[in-house]
Design an enzyme around this catalytic site. Sequence first.
Site, mmCIF file in Angstrom:
data_model
loop_
_atom_site.group_PDB
_atom_site.id
_atom_site.type_symbol
_atom_site.label_atom_id
_atom_site.label_comp_id
_atom_site.label_asym_id
_atom_site.label_seq_id
_atom_site.Cartn_x
_atom_site.Cartn_y
_atom_site.Cartn_z
ATOM 1 N N ASP A 9 43.582 40.299 62.222
ATOM 2 C CA ASP A 9 44.962 39.817 62.182
ATOM 3 C C ASP A 9 45.125 38.542 63.004
ATOM 4 O OD1 ASP A 9 45.122 42.264 60.991
ATOM 5 O OD2 ASP A 9 46.609 43.117 62.344
ATOM 6 N N ASP A 99 49.743 35.321 60.211
ATOM 7 C CA ASP A 99 48.701 36.218 60.695
ATOM 8 C C ASP A 99 47.426 35.841 59.952
ATOM 9 O OD1 ASP A 99 50.048 37.742 62.552
ATOM 10 O OD2 ASP A 99 49.945 39.623 61.424
ATOM 11 N N HIS A 147 49.464 41.365 55.287
ATOM 12 C CA HIS A 147 48.004 41.372 55.348
ATOM 13 C C HIS A 147 47.414 41.612 53.959
ATOM 14 C CE1 HIS A 147 48.682 42.595 59.776
ATOM 15 N NE2 HIS A 147 48.879 41.300 59.574
ATOM 16 N N ASP A 149 44.402 42.058 53.001
ATOM 17 C CA ASP A 149 43.089 42.695 52.840
ATOM 18 C C ASP A 149 43.110 44.180 52.494
ATOM 19 O OD1 ASP A 149 43.952 43.391 55.353
ATOM 20 O OD2 ASP A 149 42.126 42.796 56.395
ATOM 21 N N CYS A 253 39.869 44.944 58.440
ATOM 22 C CA CYS A 253 40.783 44.444 59.491
ATOM 23 C C CYS A 253 40.164 44.520 60.880
ATOM 24 C CB CYS A 253 42.075 45.233 59.567
ATOM 25 S SG CYS A 253 42.638 46.059 58.130
HETATM 26 N N1 ARG Z 1 49.642 45.986 54.305
HETATM 27 C C1 ARG Z 1 48.299 46.497 54.419
HETATM 28 C C2 ARG Z 1 48.277 47.887 53.792
HETATM 29 O O1 ARG Z 1 48.909 48.081 52.820
HETATM 30 C C3 ARG Z 1 47.874 46.445 55.828
HETATM 31 C C4 ARG Z 1 46.419 46.535 55.969
HETATM 32 C C5 ARG Z 1 46.040 46.365 57.344
HETATM 33 N N2 ARG Z 1 45.360 45.121 57.428
HETATM 34 C C6 ARG Z 1 45.148 44.519 58.572
HETATM 35 N N3 ARG Z 1 44.502 43.372 58.516
HETATM 36 N N4 ARG Z 1 45.583 44.982 59.695
HETATM 37 O O2 ARG Z 1 47.645 48.811 54.238
#
Ligand code: ARG
Length: 275
Positions: A9, A99, A147, A149, A253
């Site tokens: 992040d 981020d 995010h 990923d 992450c």
């Molecule tokens: N919005 C993502 C989800 O649906 C968050 C994933 C967490 N990623 C991170 N780089 N902290 O789960």
Amino acid sequence: MFWAMPVRDVLVVIGNELLEATMPFRSRGFEYLAHRPLIESYFRADPGMRWEAAPKPRMTETSYRPGFWGEYEALPYEEQIARVRAGELVLTEAEPLFDAADIARCGKDLFVQRSLATNTAGIRWLRQHLPEHRVHGVTFESAHPMHIDATWVPLRPGLVLHCAEPPTERELLQYLKANDWQVVQAATPGRQAPPPLSVCSRWLSMNVLVLAPGTVCVEASETAQMEQLDHLGFEVVPVPFWDVAPFGSGLHCATLDVHREGTLEDYFPKRSGRF
Ligand code: ARG
């Protein structure tokens, strides 16, 4: 320091540059300090390393839409998505904010998700900071985008894993198609519910870490995701990691690719739409 574990992040590695993101959360404003001892050791060891930090944000009241959450959560889904598309979420455009985990890297092309953590000024800052790259702002139709990923993960040149829940813009899909990239719908997660406490979704199942070309680490309980990657020709390394999820992270992450090989490649030679 609940959040301090997902290093992805905070930091992004682009070529020989390690860049500290601005981060937009006041509660995470000092998180980069947790990583500084390591960053300093890389700096001492590698004369070729570029160490950069995006402008530290002021995070005054002007950076956030007043009364956003109460109003937004009361909107019907369609109207929320319209706000996501318009980039009218909690962050204003008062200063660049992003981020690092909203960036997906494919060589010269960087896909940066506009989200609850990244505004258009942040994407513009990245574009001006990285003139060798094509920096594309992209949106996914999640009512709470944050995010990239656990939504969109490049696996190898020509292949992206996409959970399609939320779907993405047609123009982005056309750009991939025009350049012979395949978008594969990720396997359904083994779990119905998101991890307890965290702000993540159950799609952490596809928050996989490509360790080397053809080798991918997957959370050990996500058997369907492992099988799918196996069929796609990857060597799959199961890693038990679900107990970490409450702290806001899966395998992608929680890691950062600081030691890298190779040169800058252009995987998207053809232009399409706004891309
Ligand atoms: N919005 C993502 C989800 O649906 C968050 C994933 C967490 N990623 C991170 N780089 N902290 O789960």
